[in-house]
Design a protein around this motif. Structure first.
Motif, mmCIF file in Angstrom:
data_model
loop_
_atom_site.group_PDB
_atom_site.id
_atom_site.type_symbol
_atom_site.label_atom_id
_atom_site.label_comp_id
_atom_site.label_asym_id
_atom_site.label_seq_id
_atom_site.Cartn_x
_atom_site.Cartn_y
_atom_site.Cartn_z
ATOM 1 N N CYS A 1 0.903 -2.004 -26.502
ATOM 2 C CA CYS A 1 0.368 -2.961 -25.532
ATOM 3 C C CYS A 1 1.496 -3.670 -24.784
ATOM 4 N N VAL A 2 2.587 -3.955 -25.491
ATOM 5 C CA VAL A 2 3.740 -4.574 -24.843
ATOM 6 C C VAL A 2 4.377 -3.591 -23.864
ATOM 7 N N ARG A 3 4.422 -2.305 -24.248
ATOM 8 C CA ARG A 3 4.948 -1.288 -23.335
ATOM 9 C C ARG A 3 4.094 -1.208 -22.069
ATOM 10 N N ARG A 4 2.780 -1.273 -22.244
ATOM 11 C CA ARG A 4 1.892 -1.252 -21.086
ATOM 12 C C ARG A 4 2.136 -2.467 -20.191
ATOM 13 N N GLU B 1 3.274 -2.522 -16.234
ATOM 14 C CA GLU B 1 2.551 -3.255 -15.200
ATOM 15 C C GLU B 1 3.474 -4.238 -14.486
ATOM 16 N N LEU B 2 4.416 -4.797 -15.220
ATOM 17 C CA LEU B 2 5.350 -5.758 -14.638
ATOM 18 C C LEU B 2 6.202 -5.116 -13.554
ATOM 19 N N PHE B 3 6.657 -3.879 -13.801
ATOM 20 C CA PHE B 3 7.531 -3.183 -12.848
ATOM 21 C C PHE B 3 6.795 -2.084 -12.083
ATOM 22 N N ASN B 4 5.479 -2.021 -12.223
ATOM 23 C CA ASN B 4 4.664 -1.019 -11.518
ATOM 24 C C ASN B 4 5.162 0.400 -11.807
ATOM 25 N N ILE B 5 5.378 0.682 -13.090
ATOM 26 C CA ILE B 5 5.841 2.006 -13.527
ATOM 27 C C ILE B 5 4.625 2.871 -13.836
ATOM 28 N N GLN B 6 4.684 4.133 -13.409
ATOM 29 C CA GLN B 6 3.558 5.021 -13.615
ATOM 30 C C GLN B 6 3.386 5.343 -15.096
ATOM 31 N N GLY B 7 2.156 5.642 -15.495
ATOM 32 C CA GLY B 7 1.859 5.960 -16.885
ATOM 33 C C GLY B 7 0.448 5.503 -17.221
ATOM 34 N N SER B 8 0.075 5.655 -18.487
ATOM 35 C CA SER B 8 -1.262 5.258 -18.933
ATOM 36 C C SER B 8 -1.176 4.658 -20.325
ATOM 37 N N SER B 9 -2.253 4.001 -20.744
ATOM 38 C CA SER B 9 -2.295 3.406 -22.077
ATOM 39 C C SER B 9 -2.189 4.474 -23.155
ATOM 40 N N CYS B 10 -2.752 5.652 -22.867
ATOM 41 C CA CYS B 10 -2.660 6.763 -23.827
ATOM 42 C C CYS B 10 -1.208 7.208 -23.994
ATOM 43 N N ASP C 1 1.415 5.340 -23.527
ATOM 44 C CA ASP C 1 2.110 4.284 -24.255
ATOM 45 C C ASP C 1 1.865 4.402 -25.760
ATOM 46 N N PHE C 2 0.611 4.646 -26.129
ATOM 47 C CA PHE C 2 0.274 4.740 -27.550
ATOM 48 C C PHE C 2 0.972 5.935 -28.197
ATOM 49 N N LEU C 3 0.899 7.099 -27.551
ATOM 50 C CA LEU C 3 1.512 8.307 -28.126
ATOM 51 C C LEU C 3 3.035 8.176 -28.203
ATOM 52 N N THR C 4 3.629 7.517 -27.203
ATOM 53 C CA THR C 4 5.084 7.332 -27.222
ATOM 54 C C THR C 4 5.505 6.494 -28.415
ATOM 55 N N HIS C 5 4.793 5.400 -28.649
ATOM 56 C CA HIS C 5 5.146 4.542 -29.783
ATOM 57 C C HIS C 5 4.743 5.170 -31.117
ATOM 58 N N LEU C 6 3.731 6.005 -31.103
ATOM 59 C CA LEU C 6 3.316 6.661 -32.340
ATOM 60 C C LEU C 6 4.339 7.701 -32.775
ATOM 61 N N MET C 7 4.860 8.477 -31.819
ATOM 62 C CA MET C 7 5.719 9.610 -32.153
ATOM 63 C C MET C 7 7.212 9.252 -32.174
ATOM 64 N N CYS C 8 7.644 8.330 -31.336
ATOM 65 C CA CYS C 8 9.081 7.978 -31.306
ATOM 66 C C CYS C 8 9.223 6.514 -30.931
ATOM 67 N N GLN D 1 0.825 -1.203 0.000
ATOM 68 C CA GLN D 1 0.000 0.000 0.000
ATOM 69 C C GLN D 1 0.857 1.249 0.000
ATOM 70 N N ASP D 2 2.035 1.171 0.634
ATOM 71 C CA ASP D 2 2.891 2.353 0.759
ATOM 72 C C ASP D 2 3.745 2.609 -0.470
ATOM 73 N N GLN D 3 3.982 1.548 -1.265
ATOM 74 C CA GLN D 3 5.003 1.677 -2.287
ATOM 75 C C GLN D 3 4.664 2.675 -3.373
ATOM 76 N N GLY D 4 3.411 2.697 -3.875
ATOM 77 C CA GLY D 4 3.069 3.583 -4.980
ATOM 78 C C GLY D 4 3.737 3.104 -6.258
ATOM 79 N N GLN D 5 3.713 3.949 -7.263
ATOM 80 C CA GLN D 5 4.256 3.572 -8.550
ATOM 81 C C GLN D 5 5.669 4.095 -8.733
ATOM 82 N N ASP D 6 6.426 3.348 -9.503
ATOM 83 C CA ASP D 6 7.821 3.670 -9.735
ATOM 84 C C ASP D 6 7.956 4.500 -11.004
#
Length: 388
Positions: free
Chosen positions: A328-331, A335-344, A346-353, A260-265
């Motif tokens: 989807c693989v980025r997402r 999730e595997l490493f509990n890294i903060q972010g959103s599906s949007c 992820d999509f924009l990152t792969h779309l632009m770079c 509960q304390d850890q939050g996202q990385d």
């Protein structure tokens, strides 16, 4: 407390900081070899700065500004060397890969700050061979920052859930190297005092996670001579590598509380850190499908074969764009490493770079020591927490 980097505001400070790094590195108790490596690089920078100071180039405003930025990077490097001198050796080796990562990052940052466009163009224009040779020496100076065998053994001994007599012997050998003039019990007392100072400082900053880390290390120092800890500690994440020392707790009940304390990385690899890995970046740009297939296979733990990943990329490229699948693989990696972010995101990152994203994802897997991604020698684990 004002940092050394904040005090570095002009190019004369850069010269003084480089000289201080060189003189301080030999007194480091932890990471002495890495400090000496950084000091060797700082010596080249100092020699280059002395040559610059003897010319009229040092009076050019653009060059003065660039040298001031170099001073900031040297200030950060000096802070790291001072940490290796003054902080607990047990703490420094427990978070040892973090320091290795910092040494590598800071040398790259210093080299980047040395590249001052105005200075470089004037050096070429007026054919200042002595400055050009000094700058080339800095660029060609590649250093190997890592942990030696004893550091790695000591780190494993410190982070073990249950330590043996052999682990206590390793710790004794490690402390004897750091404190050659002290008996083992005196070295442990010195370490405990430093850890208690660090603990009080963290409590004043209201940082409970890092307080738990220091408390664990204090327990290691107190029970080092017994071979085994006074109470068995339980690991928080079964599948996490052993270097996540904040994952060691005192009872099973606190597992839920810690979740509960850890939050996202955060991402440990920078999205635009491609220049730090030129070979990897070149391979990714040359054959992006191959790099994506490796990432998908690693993240899915073999569930998605490389052939299936490539086929899926081509299929999605015919329908709605390959980034719809690669994101989807980025997402899944997030999730595997509990890294903060959103599906949007992820999509924009792969779309632009897309290529930058894949380099970041593979480096993330390497930095976190993920199974099957330790291809290069001595890849550091995740960025561990340190304070100046």
């Amino acid at each position: 407390m004002a940092t050394l980097a904040a005090e570095a505001a002009s190019w004369p400070d850069a010269l003084a900081l480089a000289s201080t790094i060189v003189s301080s590195a030999g007194d480091a108790l932890a990471h002495r070899r890495n400090c000496e490596q950084l000091a060797g690089h700082a010596e080249l920078v100092r020699a280059w700065l002395e040559k610059v100071s003897g010319t009229d180039l040092a009076r050019v405003p653009e060059i003065q500004e660039g040298l001031g930025e170099l001073a900031e990077a040297l200030g950060e490097a000096l802070e790291l060397v001072e940490s290796c001198r003054g902080k607990s050796c047990i703490y420094m080796v427990a978070t040892g890969w973090n320091a290795v990562y910092e040494f590598r990052r800071l040398q790259a940052e210093i080299d980047r700050r040395v590249e001052i466009p105005t200075l470089t163009s004037l050096v070429h224009e007026f054919r200042m061979e002595h400055l050009e040779q000094a700058l080339r020496a800095i660029k060609d100076d590649h250093r190997d920052y890592t942990l030696d065998e004893l550091d790695i053994e000591a780190q494993k001994a410190i982070l073990k859930p249950d330590r043996t007599k052999r682990d206590a012997d390793i710790l004794e050998k490690f402390l004897y190297r750091a404190y050659p003039d002290l008996r083992f019990d005196e070295a442990l007392q010195e370490e405990r005092e430093k850890l208690h100072v660090e603990l009080q400082w963290l409590r004043s900053r209201n940082d409970p996670k890092q307080c738990r880390v220091i408390e664990h290390l204090i327990g290691v120092a107190e029970n080092a001579t017994n071979g085994l800890p006074s109470k068995r500690v339980t690991k928080l994440l079964v599948n996490e590598p052993a270097f996540v020392i904040s994952g060691y707790i005192n009872n099973v009940k606190s597992i839920t509380e810690s979740f509960q304390d850890q939050g996202q990385d955060d991402w440990q690899a920078d999205l635009f850190g491609c220049c730090m890995e030129p070979c990897l970046s070149f391979k990714t740009c040359l054959y992006p499908c191959g790099m994506f297939a490796k990432i998908a296979n690693a993240v899915s733990r073999g569930e998605i074969s490389r052939e299936a990943a490539v086929n899926n990329v081509f299929a999605f490229s015919l329908v709605g764009g390959c980034c719809c699948y690669t994101c989807c693989v980025r997402r899944r990696l997030r999730e595997l490493f509990n890294i903060q972010g959103s599906s949007c995101d992820d999509f924009l990152t792969h779309l632009m770079c897309c290529c930058c994203a894949m380099v970041q994802e593979w480096r993330e897997l390497e930095l976190r020591g993920f199974e099957g991604c330790q291809g290069r020698k001595m890849i550091p684990p995740p960025y561990q927490f340190m304070k100046p």
